[in-house]
Every structure is written in structure tokens, then in C-alpha cells.
Design an enzyme around this catalytic site. Structure first.
Site, PDB file in Angstrom:
ATOM      1  N   PHE A 110       0.799  -1.278   0.001  1.00  0.00           N
ATOM      2  CA  PHE A 110      -0.167   0.078  -0.033  1.00  0.00           C
ATOM      3  C   PHE A 110       1.026   1.423  -0.051  1.00  0.00           C
ATOM      4  O   PHE A 110       0.299   2.405  -0.312  1.00  0.00           O
ATOM      5  CB  PHE A 110      -1.019  -0.181   1.465  1.00  0.00           C
ATOM      6  N   LYS A 111       2.055   1.235   0.468  1.00  0.00           N
ATOM      7  CA  LYS A 111       2.768   2.389   0.593  1.00  0.00           C
ATOM      8  C   LYS A 111       3.321   3.177  -0.898  1.00  0.00           C
ATOM      9  O   LYS A 111       3.308   4.117  -0.931  1.00  0.00           O
ATOM     10  CB  LYS A 111       4.291   2.329   1.317  1.00  0.00           C
ATOM     11  N   ASP A 112       3.035   2.269  -1.851  1.00  0.00           N
ATOM     12  CA  ASP A 112       3.192   2.888  -3.330  1.00  0.00           C
ATOM     13  C   ASP A 112       2.071   4.175  -3.473  1.00  0.00           C
ATOM     14  O   ASP A 112       2.424   4.700  -4.152  1.00  0.00           O
ATOM     15  CB  ASP A 112       3.049   1.755  -4.508  1.00  0.00           C
ATOM     16  N   LEU A 115       3.661   6.822  -1.718  1.00  0.00           N
ATOM     17  CA  LEU A 115       4.986   7.291  -2.319  1.00  0.00           C
ATOM     18  C   LEU A 115       5.098   7.662  -3.677  1.00  0.00           C
ATOM     19  O   LEU A 115       5.989   8.259  -4.329  1.00  0.00           O
ATOM     20  CB  LEU A 115       6.084   6.133  -1.907  1.00  0.00           C
TER      21      LEU A 115
END
Ligand SMILES: *Cc1c(COP(=O)(O)O)cnc(C)c1O
Length: 462
Positions: A110-112, A115
Site C-alpha cells: 500500500f505504500k506505493d 510514495l
């Protein structure tokens, strides 16, 4: 519309605009940057229910940023262009809950979502100012990977990412260390994730060094990340409420750093009818203990099947605490100082006897994680990654008729295929992108858990 300004939770920095807030990362007084006020969007929810993911992103980000509208739109479109699902973050009904898949970005976590945006934003600003940026970050796995994939090959940016040597999943390590672009530096620290964070915080608190080397942060304390994560609470919440014809939802959030769940807290404060935020941790349960007892006290990090949540000091917790203490920077500063020296802090219960009635909290152990993966595979033919399984396990203990629960699925199961094999006895979890990493060339530098060594490395490589 008034332009949003950002203040520090510790109250000792001048209010600043969005661009400065994002480039600064941590506030100079040691606090975290937060918007001066929280916008109320409840009147717009009916309209937003019909919008695409990108359009909801635009509507929300517009409230927080100081960019020209067209530039913002372009940044958003570019940030989600290389996602593997057209809806960006689709939600599915699976058994008793809804699963919100946040793992369709380049690194399958999920950090994509945040970021990709942050990297494009950095490049946008730097191109305009002619400046350069050296990103310093600490990761327990997924952040570093998403950040590296966000900025790889960009001209004005170097990235230095510390990870705890040998303590991130082998595949997570390869996702980082197989990126060989000359602007990417992987540093393996001989210590824990908390050591990495401590080194990072300490380097950032040296304002001279920070300025001299144009250091910036991408860690979950960066406001832009929290801001971008607010969006999927709205997109999924509105979608599920519409589907089920109800007017309230619950969200279950597997968490370690209190980043993702903090975004849900903001969504709630902005007017999304979230009746419960169900916070789920693994055995590293400092946050679950806090919401159940009011006491936040450090334990030791234990390794689990959900390594991205193997965290004790939750770096975003301070933002929540600020609101919980009535937005009083002096009170917060005193409490954080005390925590710094004793490793514990506590808040008195509210009038209703709870720590915070918006939150429920629980723990998913390793056994629970495996059992939940197995159960969802057998009953619903759905593969949960171990982080998501922690969330689902705790979600199931807080189901409420008439109030659907959306559980955030934070990683693709193929990122943690060992856990899937352990749970199901079968080698089920694959993804072409990850399979190809097996024999990729890798590069990293091992350093002791010592701030001086890290400083020296940065000086030598910028
Ligand atoms: C980072 C991460 C989490 C925890 O996110 P927080 O920001 O700590 O809430 C959960 N699952 C996965 C897969 C992650 O990468």
C-alpha cells in the site's frame, strides 16, 4: 479557498505552506507537522461517491496543497499511471467483510499509493527550484522499497534507505537491493528497525547537517503520505456504503507505525461516517494496549510473520496524541519528553470511560495469522497476506450488523509467500514481478547501528 498552513505538534515552529511542510518532513522543533485545521467535507460526500479514484484524490488533496489545480491533476494522473488495476484501490466483498486492495502499485504494497505521489511531487518542486534532495529513510521493508521505486533514476534526487540487516523478509530486501540506479543507496544496519529510526531522527535533529546535505524524509511521518492515504478511506467507504445502502462503515487497519490508521482518523474528522476504526497489531502490540488501557509503554520488538508491523515506537502516534490531548502543544511536548526518558506515557480516560470511543483495538498472533489465511483460502478462495490477515482476524471480533467492515489489504500475498505456504501447505502465492527478482543482481552496504557511520556514508556519497 484559504490555503492550508502547517503547524508543529510541539508548537515551536512558524506555520508553513504545504510545499515546505513536505520538504521538511520532521518539524525543526522535533514535532510532526499537521494541518492548521481539518476541513469538513461532509456536504460533498454524495457527489464524491460517483467519482473515480483519481478524481476523489484531486478533491481531497486540493484542500491541503498549495499547487496550481492543473499541476495537481497532472501529478495525480502520473502517480497512478503505473498501477496494475484500473480502479487503483478496488474493494471486494469477501465473506463477512470487505477487502480493500491497496497493493496494485509497483512494489505490491500500500505504500506505493503515497510514495508514487510523493516522488512525483519532489521532482516537480526540485525542477522548479533547481535544487537537489537527498532522501534519508528507515524501513522495516515496504516503505523503503516503495520509496526506492518511486525515485529511482530521477535526476535531482538521491535516496539513502536504512533497513535492519537480515530482519526484513528476503523478498523485501531483494525488492530494494536489486534497484541498481546510481541514485539509490541501500544501507543495512546491524540492529533493529527502531535503531534505524533512532539514527534517522537523530540525524534529522542536527539542523546544520540536514541543511548542508539537503536532507528530506519520506517516512510515514511525512504529511504528504498521510494526506494521500486519506483518499482510500473515502473512495472505499463511499463505495461500500452505496453498495450496502447503509450510512456508516467500520475500517479495520493492520498497523505498526500508526500511519495508515491515522489517515483513517483524519477521514473521520473530515466527515466520513466511520463508526469504528479497528486497530490491529501483531504481537508488537503497543498501540493495541494503548487503546485498551490508555497506557503507551515500550516493549521489545519481536519478529513475526507480518514484519512491516514489527515496530514498538509508532512514529505517527504523536499526531493522534496531539488531538487526543486537546490540541495543546505544551501538554504534548511534556508527555513526549517524559516518554523519551521513561519509555511510557498514559492518558486519562474520557468521560465515557474509554480511551477513545472511535477506536477498537486487538492483536492477531502468529497462530491467528496463519489460521485466518487458511480459513479465507478454504472458505472464500481468497489469499490474505499476513499483515492483512492480522487486520481481518481483529475485524472479525468487532463485526456489527448494518455497519459493513472494510479491512485494508496492505500487501499482495506473493510478497509473503512463505507465510502462505505455512498456512495452507501449498505454494500458492506468486506474482510475475517478484518471481523475476530471484536471480537479480543486488547491491547494499552493511553499517553498524551507529549514527556517525551513517553520516559519514552520506557525506561520502552525495
Ligand atoms: C507499512 C505496512 C503496514 C503498517 O503501516 P502503518 O503505516 O504502520 O500503519 C502494514 N502492512 C504492510 C504490508 C506494510 O507495508
Amino acid at each position: 479557498m484559504k490555503t492550508m498552513r502547517y503547524i508543529s505538534t510541539r508548537g515551536a515552529t512558524q506555520p508553513m505552506g504545504f510545499q515546505d511542510a513536505v520538504l521538511t518532513g520532521l518539524a525543526d522543533d522535533g514535532g510532526l507537522l499537521i494541518p492548521e485545521s481539518i476541513p469538513d467535507v461532509s456536504d460533498w460526500l454524495d457527489d464524491w461517491a460517483k467519482l473515480s479514484y483519481q478524481d476523489i484524490t484531486y478533491e481531497i488533496l486540493r484542500l491541503f496543497v498549495d499547487l496550481p489545480n492543473d499541476d495537481l491533476r497532472e501529478l495525480i494522473d502520473r502517480s497512478y499511471a503505473n498501477f496494475r488495476h484500473p480502479e487503483i484501490a478496488p474493494a471486494w466483498s469477501v465473506g463477512p467483510i470487505h477487502i480493500l486492495e491497496l497493493f496494485h502499485g509497483p512494489t505490491l504494497a500500500f505504500k506505493d499509493i503515497a510514495l508514487q505521489f510523493l516522488s512525483n511531487f519532489f521532482e516537480y518542486i526540485l525542477t522548479r527550484t533547481g535544487q537537489r534532495l537527498n532522501i534519508l529513510g528507515a524501513t522495516s521493508g515496504d516503505t523503503g522499497s516503495a520509496a526506492i521505486h518511486g525515485v529511482r533514476g530521477r535526476e535531482r534526487i538521491n535516496i539513502f534507505i536504512m533497513h535492519p540487516h537480515g530482519r526484513v523478509a528476503p523478498l523485501q530486501e531483494r525488492q530494494m537491493t536489486s534497484v541498481l540506479d546510481p541514485n539509490v543507496f541501500n544501507i543495512a544496519i546491524e540492529g533493529t528497525f527502531d535503531d534505524c529510526q533512532r539514527i534517522m531522527k537523530s540525524i534529522f535533529s542536527d539542523l546544520d547537517f540536514k541543511q548542508r546535505y539537503s536532507l528530506g524524509a519520506v517516512n510515514s511521518v511525512n504529511w504528504a503520505r498521510v494526506m494521500v492515504q486519506i483518499v482510500y478511506y473515502f473512495s472505499a467507504g463511499l463505495y461500500v456504503m452505496d453498495q450496502e445502502r447503509v450510512s456508516r462503515v467500520r475500517f479495520a487497519v493492520p498497523t505498526g507505525n500508526f500511519g495508515d490508521v491515522l489517515a483513517g482518523y483524519y477521514a473521520s474528522r473530515m466527515g466520513l461516517p466511520i463508526n469504528r476504526l479497528i486497530l490491529a497489531t501483531n504481537e508488537n502490540d503497543i498501540l493495541a494496549r494503548f487503546f485498551n488501557t490508555g497506557e503507551y509503554s515500550l516493549g521489545h520488538v519481536v519478529p513475526t510473520l507480518s514484519p512491516s508491523m514489527d515496530i514498538q515506537v509508532a512514529s505517527n502516534f504523536e499526531r493522534y496524541l496531539y488531538y487526543r490531548l486537546g490540541e495543546d502543544p505544551a501538554k504534548l511536548t511534556a508527555l513526549m519528553r517524559a516518554f523519551g526518558s521513561t519509555g511510557r506515557l498514559s492518558v486519562p480516560p474520557l468521560a465515557d470511560g474509554s480511551v477513545d470511543a472511535l477506536f477498537a483495538a486487538g492483536v492477531g498472533t502468529t497462530a491467528d495469522t496463519l489460521a485466518t489465511i487458511r480459513k479465507y483460502h478454504e472458505l472464500y478462495h481468497y489469499l490474505l497476506d499476513p499483515h492483512t490477515a492480522v487486520g481481518v482476524h481483529v475485524a472479525e471480533q468487532h463485526l456489527q450488523a448494518g455497519e459493513p467492515t472494510v479491512c485494508l489489504a496492505t500487501a499482495h500475498p506473493a510478497k509473503f509467500s512463505e507465510a502462505i505456504r505455512e498456512a495452507t501447505g501449498k505454494d500458492l502465492a506468486h506474482h510475475e514481478f517478484l518471481d523475476k527478482l530471484a536471480d537479480a543482481e543486488t547491491r547494499m552496504t552493511v553499517l553498524p547501528a551507529d549514527e556517525t557511520a551513517v553520516r559519514k556514508f552520506i557525506e561520502e556519497h552525495v
